[in-house]
Each structure stands twice: as C-alpha cells, then as structure tokens.
Write an enzyme that holds these catalytic residues in place. Structure first.
Site, mmCIF file in Angstrom:
data_model
loop_
_atom_site.group_PDB
_atom_site.id
_atom_site.type_symbol
_atom_site.label_atom_id
_atom_site.label_comp_id
_atom_site.label_asym_id
_atom_site.label_seq_id
_atom_site.Cartn_x
_atom_site.Cartn_y
_atom_site.Cartn_z
ATOM 1 N N GLU A 222 37.487 -29.207 -47.939
ATOM 2 C CA GLU A 222 37.251 -30.647 -47.846
ATOM 3 C C GLU A 222 36.112 -30.855 -46.856
ATOM 4 O O GLU A 222 36.313 -30.834 -45.642
ATOM 5 C CB GLU A 222 38.523 -31.371 -47.391
ATOM 6 C CG GLU A 222 39.653 -31.324 -48.393
ATOM 7 C CD GLU A 222 39.342 -32.069 -49.677
ATOM 8 O OE1 GLU A 222 38.471 -32.980 -49.639
ATOM 9 O OE2 GLU A 222 39.936 -31.756 -50.704
ATOM 10 N N CYS A 256 34.489 -38.882 -42.697
ATOM 11 C CA CYS A 256 33.740 -38.108 -43.696
ATOM 12 C C CYS A 256 33.380 -38.925 -44.918
ATOM 13 O O CYS A 256 32.415 -38.609 -45.612
ATOM 14 C CB CYS A 256 34.539 -36.877 -44.104
ATOM 15 S SG CYS A 256 36.142 -37.269 -44.831
#
Length: 478
Positions: A222, A256
C-alpha cells in the site's frame, strides 16, 4: 505514502528467532483455524480499542498533536467498525464457495476454501498509526493467521501502546509486536514469512518486495504517489476550495490519498486562489498556527524536507514555517514547473501546487504520462467530463466532487496500481487478502467405469464425448 528507509549495514543477529519459532509452531498446530478462535482474537481487539480509547487518543496527540475528534473519525471509529464487521460476517466469509462444474466433474464436489496463509508480517506507517496498523490486523486475524506486527518507530507514543498494551488482549501463541527502526525492519525481513503486508513509501516498498522475493513471499504494498485533482471551469470555485482544502490539509497533509496537486485552466486558477484563501481562513482562522484543527509535522526530518519544497514555484497562499513547533502553514504554490521537486515526489504535507492546463485533454495527457496514482479526483458539474476522466485515466481509486470519504466504506477496497501499490484491503477484501484461496475437487472413489471414458486409447466416440463435455455448450452446475 510514508517516508522511512531500511538499514543495510548491521551485525548478524536473530533477535526474534524464538518468537518466530513459537508462532510457526502455532501455525503447524492449526490452532488458529477454527472460527471460534478467530472470533476470540477479534473480540480481544475490540476490547483493546474500547478500553484504551483515551490512551490511544493521548498517544496520537503526543505524536501528531491531532484533535481527538479527528483521531476518532479517521482512526478509532473506523477500526472499531472493521472489527464489528468481521465479527458479524466471519462465518459467511469462511464458508466454502461452490463453483460450477462441467459434465466431466458432474459427480464431484468443487469449491474454493479460504485458508490462512500462516505466519504474516504487517509493517505499518506513522501517519495514521492506529488505523493503518489495526485495519490489516483485523483481516489477518479473521483469516486465521499468526501475525508479527511492526509499527512505525516514528510514531513513538503509538508504537509504545501497541507494543506494551495490545499483546495483553491477544493470544501470545499467535501474535507478536516487533519494535525498532530501519535496521530492525531489515533484519526482520530476512526471515521467511508466508505473507507480507506493507504500507509506506515506494522506496521502501521496493526493498520489502525485494526481500520477499528471496522467499517467494506474496506481498501487498500500500504505497502513495502524487494524486491529481482536476478542476473543470464549470465548477463553483468556493465549493471546490472547501472540499480540496479540507482533504489536502487534514492531518497536516500527511495522508496518502490526499489530493497532491491541482490541474485547472488559468481562468479557474484565478477564481480558485481567493476561494482557497477563504476556506483556509474559515477552517483554521486568521492565524492557522493557533488553530486546534491543524496537527503538526511528525518529525524534524520531515519538516526540513517539506520546507525545502516551499522553494518550488511561487507561494500564493501561506508559506509560513516554525521549526520549533514543526509547523508549516497551509500553503498553495503557483507557477510550478513539472520538473521541480514538489512535482517529482509525494508531498505528504500541507502544500498544494496548482498547475494550469489549456484543456481537459491536456490534463488527461499530463496524468497519463506520469505514474498511476493511488487516487484521482475530478471536480465538474458535467457528467461527460467526469466520465471522460474515468475512462481515459487509471488510478487505485477515483472520486468526483469529493475527497477521500471512500475510506469510511468497508464495502470498497483500498489499493493502488503500478507505482502506487498492489493488492487491496478493507472489509472482506482484507480477509480475502490474508486468505489463500484453495481450489478443491472431491471426486468419488468408486465409479471408475466413468473414468475409462478419458483414458487412452482414445476412440472416436469417447473423443467426441470428451470434446462435448469440455465445450462451452456443456452444462455447468453448482
């Protein structure tokens, strides 16, 4: 997504050999496989969240100076929801899934069984250190794995809570926390795991994938990236400014999936700048440094990196910094060149560059020649514009006229593509990520006469029958 590096020079040590051996023995015993054992671990995690709510808030305040309410809505409530969902749905998730059969397997039982991988490693970042640690942990425990958890050393207060308090709520035969920095992470990755789940930067993600390759270990990465945000000329600039400012500056930009830069026409930029100034003042007041709704940069190193990025382009809004306070004002940059550092690396801070384009097609071409982002945002009142962006670009997530509220949905997977990562999680997707999907065919031990149909020598009638049985016209049954 987050920024830290793995060390490469260290003495030969096996500091976790006993721990890993103990967990491996549990894997071999099959103790974690029954549904009741898995549920017991999930209930322990639920108690940890409930009984240590204030302790976790204090730890996050110590690491990021984040408002308790924002910690609740971005971390603690979402983790609680994930545990609750897993407890409600675990029996259904664990059920064997029957699959269709053709004529040749008409008398067989065919299904997919979800089995635990075994011993898995979860490496978590510092920007949402509870959420991004426990969300994958929920799925790993639900899937019946033994887990080694490696929290980020940068979020020191949360790491301490996870290392000293969380193990009291989980079975020590199937769970362990490893503390330390880059060197400890590098040593840990030398061991063989059955699955690795990593959240962090592309740079470290490559190191994790390289280490995993030595053992042919599957991985979920991720990662982050530069998430584009296209603003069409038909938008109301204040509406766009409110939404972009909120999602860009939430958690001081250390997210993010936050919009990383804006693409718009010169005309929209002229309208958007005063609207952004208005939104920032409305959210954080005339002196944002004194606002309780702005947390702080996590470390001195990250502060220095961000301050260097302020030298790119021209500061149109904000730009103030305070090194002692690790504060950087919500900042908007204009006249930025694509080759400047602020457009070459994930910003991960309260800085928003605005780049101008001449048309929608130019904006799409700009996105297409860059790495595929984790998220892509489109603001337009024109459905055709939104659909064109959706059909001609690629990203892990796509959202129009919104920010990252999709993170609140366990029904929607989170994951990147290409440079922004591989694999997905949230809700059942996390359970599936940590489960090996084993194809199973159980055929009867008798009725050997039927098998003679596909044994050699192949005669004309048996060839025709087998061909028909394998053809797309043959019936498929569950």
């Amino acid at each position: 997504m987050t920024h830290h590096a793995l060390g490469c020079c260290y003495p030969r040590m096996e500091p976790w050999a006993d721990t890993l051996r103990r967990l491996r023995e549990t894997v071999s015993s099959g103790r974690t496989r029954p549904a009741e054992f898995r549920k017991a671990q999930l209930r322990g995690l639920e108690r940890f969240l409930r009984e240590n709510h204030e302790l976790l808030q204090e730890a996050l305040t110590g690491d990021l100076r984040r408002l308790d309410f924002e910690t609740d809505i971005s971390e603690l409530i979402l983790c609680q929801n994930e545990v609750d969902l897993a407890l409600r749905q675990l029996d259904a998730w664990m059920k064997d899934e029957p699959v269709s059969r053709n004529v040749l397997l008409l008398l067989s039982s065919t299904f997919v069984r979800k089995e635990p991988y075994g011993l898995v490693l979860i490496m978590a970042p510092w920007n949402y250190p509870v959420n991004l640690t426990l969300m994958p942990l929920v799925g790993a425990l639900a899937a019946g794995n033994c887990v080694v958890l490696k929290p980020s050393e940068i979020s020191t207060s949360v790491q301490k809570v996870l290392a000293t308090v969380l193990p009291r709520y989980l079975d020590p035969s199937c769970f362990a926390v490893v503390q330390g920095g880059p060197e400890e992470s590098a040593r840990l990755l030398e061991h063989k795991f059955d699955y690795i789940f990593f959240t962090g930067s592309q740079q470290v993600g490559r190191l994790v994938m390289s280490a995993a390759a030595k053992h042919l270990t599957p991985v979920t990465l991720e990662l982050g990236g530069k998430n584009p945000c296209y603003v069409d000329d038909d938008c109301d600039p204040q509406t766009v400014a409110n939404r972009v400012a909120f999602f860009r500056f939430f958690n001081m930009g250390q997210t993010c999936v936050a919009p990383d830069y804006v693409l718009c026409s010169p005309e929209m930029r002229a309208r958007l700048l005063p609207a952004l100034q208005c939104s920032i003042k409305r959210f954080y007041g005339a002196d944002p440094q004194g606002s309780p709704y702005l947390c702080r940069i996590v470390s001195d190193r990250h502060f220095q990196r961000l301050r260097r990025l302020l030298g790119c382009g021209r500061v149109a809004i904000g730009g103030q910094t305070d090194e002692q306070d690790r504060y950087i004002a919500p900042t908007v940059l204009v006249d930025v060149q694509e080759t400047e550092p602020v457009m070459q690396e994930e910003i991960f801070g309260p800085i928003l560059p605005i780049l101008t384009v001449g048309s929608l097609s130019e904006a799409i071409e700009f996105m297409q020649r860059r790495e595929k982002p984790l998220a892509l945002y489109a603001f337009s009142s024109n459905r055709q514009v939104v659909n064109q962006l959706l059909s001609q670009t690629s990203s892990g997530i796509f959202a129009s006229n919104d920010g990252f509220t999709f993170l609140t949905l366990s029904s929607m997977p989170l994951g990147g593509i290409g440079n922004s990562g591989m694999g997905k999680y949230h809700g059942k997707f996390t359970f599936d990520t940590f489960s090996h999907h084993r194809s199973c065919v159980l055929s009867p031990a008798h009725l050997e006469l039927l098998n003679y149909l596909h044994y050699p020598p192949y005669r004309g009638w048996s060839r025709r029958l087998i061909t028909w049985g394998l053809g797309s016209h043959s019936c498929t049954l569950l």
